[in-house]
Design an enzyme around this catalytic site. Structure first.
Site: not given
Ligand code: IVH
Length: 670
Positions: A110, A112, A114, A222, A313, A407, A410, A425, A431
């Site tokens: 999946e 990740k 942000d 998720y 990552k 500042c 000024c 300021c 100013c």
């Molecule tokens: S699963 C036990 N799936 O990543 C694992 N986490 O470091 C539960 N996150 O706090 C997380 N996308 O905020 C999972 N597809 C995804 C995710 C995801 C982002 C974040 C989530 C979590 C952090 C884990």
């Protein structure tokens, strides 16, 4: 159909439309029709508060204030993922898993996301609670804020969901929303937000859910948690969740994939390592999870994270370069922004010469010295940021970077408000940078849009002491302008014509051009529509301002403070004398007879034939004015059932006439 049935029908129709629009991205109802149905439901709910449903689609616009968020222990701890940065580490993970299980296993890959993690509990198909991750053990209850996120269902569709379960996901702010928000902030002279993730996180902690509703957050779900899961694995759970109305990662866009082996996983990672740049939101990696729940259980957990999942990552785009100087810029509101000037370095396809340092705390945290080798990173931000220093490369006798006390423009001593990160300021009227900044804002395209006038000319006119504030523009003469270098008859005429035309610019743009802190284009439009004249706006109290839909306490405070300043009042009088539009040109178009013209009303309590908002609208359509608080200037207190006793007392004390619903009907029917 009685009103109970109608409420149920409207709720269903609106939930359905919401789902189609925000979850499936396949809208099938016009905005106009949606608003109309929502309004009808709102009216019915106001009339029958006993039927108000905490999960009604009307709750999406927010309104609930949370003064302090309660903390709550998570039923299932919210763990984190162990991180990895190379395909080699993913191969090791897979080898570990297969060794422990003794056979091939299936994985789910999946994105990740942000953003900020959220756990949402549903009971009998209704959203009952939403809790942030917090420290993983306990989080903060942010239910009212989460309910404003349109892609999160308040009531579930379909059937077969457990009576109680928790769903987890990531709340995030799409790039487009983030960029718009910053554009508005820039125009309103506010400090820019650093990135979408921090903004999403900050938004979840806001007290006023109405503001959260405007922030247009989104969410992908998720994770599915329940006591005895009816499903064999993660992938299937997510698909079932989709049937109940949740916005889950779409398989057809490859946001999620079942992978049978390491080659599938690597293909997924490679795909997203390049494709991620085209997503409309930020991701910072890929999550790889063992699919089958039974296998997950067998693998178990370490103290902090599951053994059945790992995050890959992506490396953020970084570059190392030299920090040459730090300059401090003064905005038109007096806000001070420190900027790092760097040796040019190529980063993510562009050359970076400058990086934002945000504020004094950030400088302190980075512990910077001039001449340092710094690490610059480009995330979702507009301006790159410095994320670290290579201390090993630091030479001797370098000068530490400290924030300034005065500042740079000024010399006034800077101030910093309690609890705020930004320095200001305080010399607003003396100013030069602030003075010029305000004029430049006033003439800008989105405000007065004055042709023939640009920043350089403003500098020149200011230097020659011809202008000191926006009103001075209107007393410029061609004789004066012709004395300036580079100005000939044609350019002078052009400039004067541009200034003259600006007198026809509508009130909301003028209001925006005044540069009141936090009054961006949208807010200026709302205020001008509501108050109609600058006099009415200047007379408004903080209470009257916040009574306007979507005007929060901070905006109200800034408005009142602005209009309390004698220089600002003088500026407004002068602008008005020169013929600048400081009221709305026409009365609202209404084909109804203006039988309430000249009368003002305070509406309080519940009415049997009208919803409160409907009533207010009717009063305005008939030429009357609606006020939020009782004062001696109010003609009538329109009293419904359950009106507050304090209002009644005040009306009686001030001799304001009381009107019942029947009296009102008689009044408008003439
Ligand atoms: S699963 C036990 N799936 O990543 C694992 N986490 O470091 C539960 N996150 O706090 C997380 N996308 O905020 C999972 N597809 C995804 C995710 C995801 C982002 C974040 C989530 C979590 C952090 C884990």
């Amino acid at each position: 159909m009685d009103f109970t049935q109608r409420i149920a029908q409207l709720t269903e129709q609106l939930n359905e439309a919401n789902h189609k629009y925000y979850v499936l991205s396949e809208p099938d109802m016009s905005d106009q029709e949606f608003d109309q149905l929502l309004k009808e439901l709102e009216t019915l709910e106001n009339e029958h508060p006993e039927l108000a449903d905490p999960n009604s689609p009307t709750k999406r616009v927010g309104g609930d204030i949370t003064k302090k968020f309660d903390t709550l222990k998570h039923k299932y701890p919210m763990l984190s993922l162990s991180n990895s940065y190379s395909l080699g580490e993913i191969e090791e993970f897979d080898a570990r898993v297969r060794k422990a299980i003794g056979k091939e296993v299936e994985y789910v890959c999946e994105l990740k996301y942000d953003g900020v993690a959220i756990g949402i509990t549903y009971e009998n198909g209704k959203l009952v609670r939403a809790v942030t991750r917090g420290d993983g053990e306990k989080g903060e209850v942010v239910t009212a804020n989460v309910k404003t996120i349109r892609s999160i269902p308040l009531s579930l569709r379909g059937e077969g969901y457990p009576a109680e379960f928790e769903i987890r996901g990531e709340i995030f702010m799409p790039h487009k929303v983030f960029a718009e928000l910053n554009k508005e902030r820039e125009a309103a002279g506010e400090a820019l937000l650093a990135n979408p993730r921090n903004t999403a996180s900050g938004t979840m902690k806001m007290q006023d859910s109405k503001v959260v509703a405007q922030r247009k957050l989104d969410c992908y779900l998720y994770g599915f948690y329940t006591n005895r899961t009816p499903f064999a694995g993660h992938f299937q759970s997510i698909q079932e969740c989709q049937k109940w109305g949740f916005k889950v990662p779409p398989e057809n866009k490859k946001f999620i994939a079942l992978c049978r082996n390491i080659a599938d996983i690597e293909a997924f990672i490679k795909h997203w390592d390049t494709e991620r740049h085209h997503l409309p939101f930020d991701i910072d990696g890929i999550v790889i999870k063992v699919n089958e729940y039974a296998v997950q259980e067998e693998l178990g957990y370490t103290a902090k994270s599951p053994r059945w999942a790992i995050a890959y990552k992506f490396s953020a785009e970084q570059a190392k370069t030299t920090l040459n100087t730090v300059t401090f810029q003064v905005g038109r509101t007096g806000a001070i922004t420190p900027v790092a000037n760097l040796d040019p370095v190529s980063l993510g396809g562009t050359t970076v010469k400058r990086a934002s340092l945000h504020n004094a705390d950030q400088i302190e945290k980075l512990d910077l010295y001039l001449g340092d080798q710094v690490l610059v990173e480009k995330g979702g931000e507009i301006i790159p940021k410095i994320v670290g220093v290579d201390v090993s490369k630091r030479g001797p006798h370098l000068q530490k970077v400290t924030f300034i006390d005065d500042c740079p423009e000024c010399g006034s001593q800077l101030t910093r408000l309690e609890g705020e990160a930004q320095h200001y300021c305080p010399n607003a009227t003396g100013c030069p940078t602030q003075i010029k900044g305000r004029i430049i804002h006033y003439i800008s395209r989105r405000a007065m849009n004055i042709d023939g006038l640009g920043e350089e000319t403003v500098d020149l006119l200011y230097e020659k002491r011809m202008i000191h504030d926006p009103a001075d523009l209107y007393q410029l003469t061609s004789e004066q302008l012709l004395t300036l270098d580079r100005f000939a008859e044609k350019s002078v005429n052009n400039l004067l014509a541009g200034i003259e035309i600006s007198k026809t610019v509508p009130f909301d743009k003028v209001l925006f051009g005044l540069g009141i802190r936090m009054v961006g284009e949208t807010v200026a439009k709302k205020l001008s529509k509501q108050f109609r004249t600058i006099e009415a706006l200047m007379a408004a109290t903080e209470e009257e301002l916040t009574a306007v839909n979507e005007i929060g306490g901070k905006i109200a405070e800034n408005c009142v403070a602005f209009f309390n300043e004698p220089v600002n009042r003088k500026l407004i009088t002068r602008l008005e004398d020169y013929g600048v539009q400081l009221s709305l040109a026409e009365a609202p178009v209404s084909d109804k007879k203006q039988v309430l013209a000249g009368s003002s009303f305070v509406v309080s309590g519940v009415f049997s034939s009208y919803g409160r908002d409907e009533l207010k609208q009717l009063i305005e359509e008939l030429g009357g004015e609606v006020k939020s608080g009782v004062s001696k200037n109010v003609s009538y207190l329109l009293a419904g059932d359950g009106m507050g006793p304090a209002k009644l007392q005040k009306a009686q004390d001030l001799g304001v006439k009381l009107l019942s619903e029947e009296d009102f009907k008689a009044l408008i029917e003439g």
